[in-house]
Design an enzyme around this catalytic site. Structure first.
Site, mmCIF file in Angstrom:
data_model
loop_
_atom_site.group_PDB
_atom_site.id
_atom_site.type_symbol
_atom_site.label_atom_id
_atom_site.label_comp_id
_atom_site.label_asym_id
_atom_site.label_seq_id
_atom_site.Cartn_x
_atom_site.Cartn_y
_atom_site.Cartn_z
ATOM 1 N N TYR A 160 0.840 -1.193 0.000
ATOM 2 C CA TYR A 160 0.000 0.000 0.000
ATOM 3 C C TYR A 160 0.878 1.248 0.000
ATOM 4 O O TYR A 160 2.102 1.165 0.102
ATOM 5 C CB TYR A 160 -0.913 0.014 1.237
ATOM 6 C CG TYR A 160 -1.755 -1.225 1.379
ATOM 7 C CD1 TYR A 160 -2.959 -1.354 0.691
ATOM 8 C CD2 TYR A 160 -1.338 -2.282 2.187
ATOM 9 C CE1 TYR A 160 -3.734 -2.499 0.799
ATOM 10 C CE2 TYR A 160 -2.106 -3.428 2.307
ATOM 11 C CZ TYR A 160 -3.300 -3.542 1.608
ATOM 12 O OH TYR A 160 -4.049 -4.679 1.717
ATOM 13 N N GLU B 136 8.369 -3.752 -12.526
ATOM 14 C CA GLU B 136 9.579 -4.200 -11.839
ATOM 15 C C GLU B 136 10.567 -4.738 -12.878
ATOM 16 O O GLU B 136 10.491 -5.885 -13.312
ATOM 17 C CB GLU B 136 9.235 -5.267 -10.799
ATOM 18 C CG GLU B 136 8.299 -4.792 -9.692
ATOM 19 C CD GLU B 136 8.980 -3.853 -8.695
ATOM 20 O OE1 GLU B 136 10.213 -3.651 -8.803
ATOM 21 O OE2 GLU B 136 8.271 -3.323 -7.816
#
Length: 394
Positions: free
Chosen positions: A345, A364
């Site tokens: 989060y 990523e």
């Protein structure tokens, strides 16, 4: 590069003469008053020097180099074409058809500054805007390309030890600008259509202080030098440092279930993961929130490392089916695994989806241990350029 405008010339004439799209010349000269003697920027051109040989004429030289004769005249206005002599040196204009910058290096703020200058000098239709400053007062800058209504934001180096993402993003901007001036297709897409349909707003280095710390060691500022050494247990090896110079993880700084991250993350400044005392306390995070609000991006792509994955959902608040369709295309062009939800989060992508209900993505890049080695750069770029292109055209 620059030329001197002649009487009767126009930007449209230069476009036809030099085979460079008119809109790029126009956007490179937003304040042109169109009069003889004015300096005009011509994007995507370089000049090579040519030594006159016996028997040469401007006509034969233009023919040899496949140039319009008047292009040779334009770039040699101080030369009388009827009186050229052996060993005289003249200018031969050529379109730049290859990347000018080297993203495959230790990409600190100095490298970024050098490469931005090269790009802006060569492609002046790219606009640079300082959007804020870091804790140490370093510029955080955004590059803007295009005229389209659709606004796509891409950023790199939210984390100091993920500096390779800045080189990847700058390499892409270079490739895109080069394709625009040379009118070379990008994965089957006409760059001129991308330019007219989409505006790319890129922040290559969100955390300049963190990047410089990882690559160059502690800053000269005594207060922050002492702080980072203390937080790093006295070690001068900052290769694992993700946070900004105050020990706050910028990608844990956004008000998107921030309190859930606060509970399970470090409770004090640290080399990584500390979310701060509240959301948006750090200038770098504040800057990113402010430009997002100002420009109302239609989608955002945050480049991180590592894992060869991409995350595209947040608490069911992502727009469907659009986000899923884009994620599937990203997966297809890169080979990275698209994952809707992860147990995380307070990230920039999370906050963007929550606040704007538009597609947001965390990519990523690469695989291994941060900072990723430069030997992975070419493969990372090959995989990621498809994602960035798809982000523009979808």
């Amino acid at each position: 590069m620059e030329i001197i405008m002649r009487n009767g010339d126009s930007l449209w004439y230069y476009s036809r003469l030099l085979s460079i799209p008119y809109v790029l010349i126009k956007d490179s000269n937003p304040n042109a008053i169109m009069q003889a003697g004015e300096r005009i920027h011509i994007p995507g051109l370089k000049v090579e020097k040519y030594k006159i040989k016996n028997g040469d004429t401007f006509f034969s030289i233009a023919e040899d180099f496949d140039l319009p004769l008047d292009a040779l005249n334009l770039f040699n206005q101080n030369v009388n074409p009827k009186k050229i002599f052996t060993k005289d040196i003249i200018n031969i204009p050529k379109i730049v058809s290859f990347p000018l910058i080297n993203g495959k290096r230790k990409y600190d703020t100095r490298a970024l500054k050098q490469d931005m200058k090269i790009l802006l000098d060569t492609y002046p239709f790219i606009k640079k805007q300082e959007i804020g400053k870091s804790v140490l007062g370093k510029s955080i800058e955004m590059l803007i390309i295009g005229n389209g209504k659709k606004k796509v934001h891409i950023n790199g180096s939210f984390h100091g030890n993920e500096w390779i993402t800045s080189g990847v993003l700058m390499r892409f901007i270079n490739e895109y600008a080069c394709a625009l001036t040379s009118e070379t297709e990008l994965n089957g897409n006409k760059p001129s259509k991308l330019y007219n349909d989409t505006t790319l707003l890129a922040v290559p280095m969100v955390d300049p202080d963190g990047v410089d710390l990882v690559l160059n060691g502690p800053p000269e500022d005594d207060v922050y030098k002492e702080l980072v050494l203390q937080l790093n247990n006295g070690s001068r090896d900052f290769s694992a440092w993700k946070a900004n110079i105050r020990g706050v993880d910028l990608n844990n700084q956004f008000p998107a279930r921030w309190e859930l991250e606060q509970v399970r993350k470090p409770k004090a400044p640290a080399p990584r993961d500390y979310p701060g005392t509240a959301p948006l306390t750090e200038p770098e995070a504040i800057v990113m929130a402010e430009i997002t609000e100002k420009y109302q991006f239609d989608r955002v792509i945050a480049l991180h490392t590592q894992g060869k994955e991409l995350y595209w959902g947040f608490e069911g608040e992502e727009p469907m089916p659009l986000s899923e369709e884009i994620a599937e295309e990203f997966e297809k062009v890169s080979g990275y695994k698209a994952i809707r939800y992860v147990d995380s989060y307070a990230g920039y992508k999370d906050w963007y989806i929550q606040e704007y209900r538009k597609p947001g993505f965390t990519i990523e890049l690469g695989i291994g241990v941060n900072p990723l080695p430069l030997r992975q750069f070419d493969k990372i770029y090959e995989d990621t350029r498809g994602i960035m292109l798809a982000g523009l055209y979808m």
